[in-house]
Design a protein around this motif. Structure first.
Motif, PDB file in Angstrom:
ATOM      1  N   TYR A 165       0.811  -1.221   0.000  1.00  0.00           N
ATOM      2  CA  TYR A 165       0.000   0.000   0.000  1.00  0.00           C
ATOM      3  C   TYR A 165       0.843   1.269   0.000  1.00  0.00           C
ATOM      4  O   TYR A 165       0.575   2.192  -0.788  1.00  0.00           O
ATOM      5  CB  TYR A 165      -0.949   0.019   1.197  1.00  0.00           C
ATOM      6  N   VAL A 166       1.834   1.367   0.849  1.00  0.00           N
ATOM      7  CA  VAL A 166       2.608   2.607   0.969  1.00  0.00           C
ATOM      8  C   VAL A 166       3.224   2.978  -0.375  1.00  0.00           C
ATOM      9  O   VAL A 166       3.120   4.128  -0.841  1.00  0.00           O
ATOM     10  CB  VAL A 166       3.706   2.472   2.048  1.00  0.00           C
ATOM     11  N   ALA A 172       0.495   6.753  -6.687  1.00  0.00           N
ATOM     12  CA  ALA A 172      -0.775   7.274  -7.205  1.00  0.00           C
ATOM     13  C   ALA A 172      -1.079   8.677  -6.695  1.00  0.00           C
ATOM     14  O   ALA A 172      -2.109   9.255  -7.045  1.00  0.00           O
ATOM     15  CB  ALA A 172      -1.911   6.333  -6.821  1.00  0.00           C
ATOM     16  N   GLY A 173      -0.190   9.217  -5.860  1.00  0.00           N
ATOM     17  CA  GLY A 173      -0.397  10.564  -5.340  1.00  0.00           C
ATOM     18  C   GLY A 173      -1.477  10.649  -4.285  1.00  0.00           C
ATOM     19  O   GLY A 173      -2.061  11.716  -4.062  1.00  0.00           O
ATOM     20  N   ARG A 174      -1.740   9.545  -3.592  1.00  0.00           N
ATOM     21  CA  ARG A 174      -2.776   9.553  -2.549  1.00  0.00           C
ATOM     22  C   ARG A 174      -2.136   9.962  -1.224  1.00  0.00           C
ATOM     23  O   ARG A 174      -1.084   9.438  -0.844  1.00  0.00           O
ATOM     24  CB  ARG A 174      -3.444   8.188  -2.438  1.00  0.00           C
ATOM     25  N   ASP A 181      -1.245   9.060   7.940  1.00  0.00           N
ATOM     26  CA  ASP A 181      -0.253   8.901   6.894  1.00  0.00           C
ATOM     27  C   ASP A 181      -0.356   7.520   6.256  1.00  0.00           C
ATOM     28  O   ASP A 181      -1.137   6.659   6.698  1.00  0.00           O
ATOM     29  CB  ASP A 181       1.159   9.145   7.439  1.00  0.00           C
ATOM     30  N   LEU A 182       0.422   7.290   5.205  1.00  0.00           N
ATOM     31  CA  LEU A 182       0.315   6.052   4.440  1.00  0.00           C
ATOM     32  C   LEU A 182       0.652   4.823   5.276  1.00  0.00           C
ATOM     33  O   LEU A 182       0.003   3.771   5.141  1.00  0.00           O
ATOM     34  CB  LEU A 182       1.226   6.133   3.218  1.00  0.00           C
ATOM     35  N   SER A 270     -12.188   8.251 -10.779  1.00  0.00           N
ATOM     36  CA  SER A 270     -10.814   7.768 -10.627  1.00  0.00           C
ATOM     37  C   SER A 270     -10.425   7.647  -9.158  1.00  0.00           C
ATOM     38  O   SER A 270      -9.565   6.831  -8.809  1.00  0.00           O
ATOM     39  CB  SER A 270      -9.840   8.689 -11.358  1.00  0.00           C
ATOM     40  N   PHE A 271     -11.079   8.429  -8.288  1.00  0.00           N
ATOM     41  CA  PHE A 271     -10.759   8.348  -6.860  1.00  0.00           C
ATOM     42  C   PHE A 271     -11.162   6.997  -6.276  1.00  0.00           C
ATOM     43  O   PHE A 271     -10.718   6.614  -5.193  1.00  0.00           O
ATOM     44  CB  PHE A 271     -11.444   9.478  -6.087  1.00  0.00           C
TER      45      PHE A 271
END
Length: 690
Positions: A165-166, A172-174, A181-182, A270-271
């Motif tokens: 995920y991180v 992906a700029g998430r 945080d990620l 897209s989100f």
């Protein structure tokens, strides 16, 4: 002579099917083998093209009905596809959402693969996310839980594991979710999966993931499904996620008998993990694929189409080569209006006032929508419409088939179907049953719950009329239709102005659309910070514009509250489109509205329409409305009269091609309308309206 029932369900010949399409739609329908990519702009008849393609394939023997799997993104769209195919006399086609198709396969093969029954599917993620969040000491705020649940869904449909995920989210700029945080979100993903396992449940994304796992690991099961389904159709292909694409690839195997339909300009999810990349890259992945562009817009007037094209044209280099430029096919209509108000309350009142005028002129409330970027904007419009005495429906509110009066009505109709008089027509039987539940021929004067109950029952009555006209169904068949619709959440049309977010409006259309809050900070939304996110907001505006058939109004408020600082400006997407830089026109608001109303009337009664035919149709409708005590718009809309006076059809078949003329309307008024167009006095000028 064939009965109504046999005529409505008889399969058309290949020549008859192709004759009902334009050249581009016909190219879609005739392509029955190999890969096909349809780039279909808004309002260009994509659903018509793919339903006729399936029907044509069946009629020519190229497709066996049970070998076709048509995949859509909503239950409503799947139900609409099945209904249209049944109306063309085609039975046995599987039209389902990705989830519904996967769940059916997974439920069937689970005992063979794992043993026992499929684990229970958790109806909502929130309790599981809250539990996982609590275990990590992150708190359980309702909004935070919603954001974390959305991030979990993104990860799963993007085929991203907690371990990956991180890296994937950063690429992906998430930014994470709910202020975390990620790394923290990655931990939450893992704990969420543990919580599900402990409870013995799966979520909706797991349905797709598990189906993918079964098909990838069990070649015998994959082969069984591939032998069952030989032809695939995927609608709204621009919204496909990596997980859905993986499932589609496994269904296909090494074959290429796939038709995809999509519009890159309507990519607004897209989100959630949706990506237009699969649509854009389709010809590369499937060598030799035929690409057909549907550009003829049959939905909207040239004024609406021109504005929609302008919005996209201003994207410049950001615009995809796969985007289509629409070409309007309808007669000229009123110009789009642009209004700036002092504050949100004034904007809501102004929109409600304009809607009152439209309803007075014959536009049905159900053919009007107010669309906005965020759900929070809807409250002011609810209040303004209530004050103006205008009924409304909030899309995304209580589902139609969950309403108590609807459930009771279905139960009563189900009971009555066992003892119905065989000589009584189905629509009359429905009326007789529902009259005992509070339905009357005229709406109650009271508003609120009483009016809402009546509108629910009246929607069932109108659905009975429509089904009887199209298929000649009996009461038992009607009850079956209601139960199928309830399972699919395919609600009938309800009377009332629709309030909806722009995202919720996708796939829908109305005669009149009011786009509210088209200003910086709302459209694009303030948190759209990257160029990609801003361009998605542009596409969202494009979707809103293209929902309108004829009347389109754009507005915003300079200030959020009365007396507040007037700091808002029109959306950057309307630069060069909005009449002036400050949103004003130099003309007093009252004078602008008078001029706009006159322009609307002029466009309505002139344009390409024959004024004598339009006048004769209007007079006939007015007489029929008085004789039957019905509002004129329930007989035929103004826009439909204009279309008739423009096309001047000579046969019922030509009449049926016009918007607003369904089977029920043709049954009731077709003969009279054709007589008027021919310059004759209709023999049954006041018949068929009851």
């Amino acid at each position: 002579m064939m009965s109504d029932a046999s005529r409505s369900t008889a399969q058309l010949s290949p020549a008859q099917l192709l004759a009902a399409l334009d050249d581009d739609q016909r190219a879609v329908a005739e392509h029955l083998s190999g890969p096909l990519c349809v780039l279909a702009g808004a309002g260009t008849g994509k659903t018509r093209a793919i339903t006729y393609r399936i029907a044509h394939g069946v009629a020519t023997g190229a497709f066996a009905p049970t070998s076709v799997l048509a995949v859509t993104f909503t239950s409503r769209a799947a139900a609409e596809l099945r209904t249209r195919l049944r109306d063309l006399g085609v039975q046995g086609i599987q039209a389902r959402t990705f989830h519904a198709a996967a769940l059916r396969q997974l439920s069937y093969f689970w005992p063979q693969v794992v043993g026992g029954g499929l684990p229970r599917i958790a109806e909502h993620k929130a309790p599981l996310v809250a539990e996982a969040s609590g275990r990590l000491g992150l708190g359980a705020d309702r909004l935070a839980i919603r954001d974390l649940a959305a991030e979990i869904e993104w990860a799963k449909v993007s085929l991203v594991t907690p371990d990956d995920y991180v890296r994937a989210a950063a690429a992906a700029g998430r930014p994470g979710a709910a202020g975390h945080d990620l790394t923290t979100v990655a931990r939450l993903l893992a704990v969420y999966e543990d919580a599900k396992t402990e409870r013995g449940v799966i979520d909706f994304e797991d349905v797709l993931l598990l189906t993918v796992g079964v098909l990838a690991e069990r070649e015998d099961i994959a082969r069984t499904i591939r032998n069952q389904y030989r032809q695939f159709v995927v609608d709204e292909y621009q919204d496909v996620s990596p997980l859905q694409q993986r499932l589609l690839d496994l269904w296909l195997g090494d074959r290429h008998d796939l038709c995809v339909v999509g519009d890159v300009s309507q990519t607004i999810y897209s989100f959630t993990g949706a990506s237009p990349r699969h649509l854009v890259d389709f010809p590369k992945k499937h060598p030799g694929a035929q690409v057909v562009r549907l550009v003829r817009d049959y939905r909207s007037t040239p004024q609406v189409v021109s504005l929609a094209n302008d919005v996209l044209a201003r994207a410049g280099r950001s615009r995809s080569d796969a985007a289509v430029t629409l070409v309007a096919q309808r007669p000229s209509g009123p110009a789009a209006s642009f209004d700036a108000y002092d504050d949100d309350e004034e904007e809501a009142r102004g929109v409600a006032t304009t809607i009152s005028a439209l309803v007075a002129r014959g536009v049905a409330p159900s053919e009007i929508a107010i669309l906005y970027r965020t759900n929070a904007q809807g409250e002011a419009f609810e209040q303004a419409l209530s004050t103006a005495g205008i009924g409304y429906l909030v899309r995304g509110g209580e589902r139609f088939f969950a309403r108590r009066e609807v459930r009771e009505a279905i139960a009563l109709l189900r009971g009555a179907s066992r003892a119905v008089d065989p000589d009584q027509s189905m629509p009359q039987a429905v009326r007789d049953v529902l009259t005992g539940s509070g339905w009357e021929t005229q709406p109650p004067a009271a508003r609120g719950a009483v009016r809402e109950r009546w509108e629910s029952l009246d929607a069932i009555v109108k659905l009975a009329d429509d089904l009887s006209a199209r298929r000649g169904a009996d009461l038992g068949a009607f009850v079956t239709e209601l139960l199928e619709r309830a399972a699919e959440q395919h609600a009938p049309t309800l009377e009332g102005v629709t309030l909806a977010s722009l995202h919720a409006a996708k796939g829908l259309e109305w005669d009149a659309v009011f786009l509210a809050g088209v200003c910086e900070g709302l459209l694009p939304i303030s948190f759209a910070e990257t160029p990609e996110a801003v361009e998605e907001e542009r596409r969202l505006l494009y979707v809103g514009v293209t929902r309108a058939r004829e009347h389109l109004a754009l507005s915003y408020a300079r200030s959020r509250t009365p007396g507040g600082r007037a700091s808002r400006k029109p959306s950057r997407f309307l630069d060069g489109i909005w009449p002036s830089s400050d949103g004003g026109t130099g003309v007093p608001e009252r004078a602008r509205r008078r001029a706009r109303a006159q322009a609307n009337t002029d466009a309505l009664t002139h344009g390409d329409a024959d004024p004598e035919v339009f006048a004769a149709l209007s007079a006939w409708r007015a007489d029929l409305a008085r004789a039957t005590s019905k509002p004129p718009y329930t007989i035929l809309h103004d826009t439909t009269l204009v279309a008739i006076a423009t096309a001047k059809p000579k046969t019922l078949r030509q009449l049926a091609l016009l918007r607003g003329i369904g089977a029920a309307k043709i049954e009731a008024h077709g003969g009279a309308v054709l007589a008027i167009v021919a310059g004759e006095r209709p023999a049954e000028a006041l018949d068929g309206g009851a």
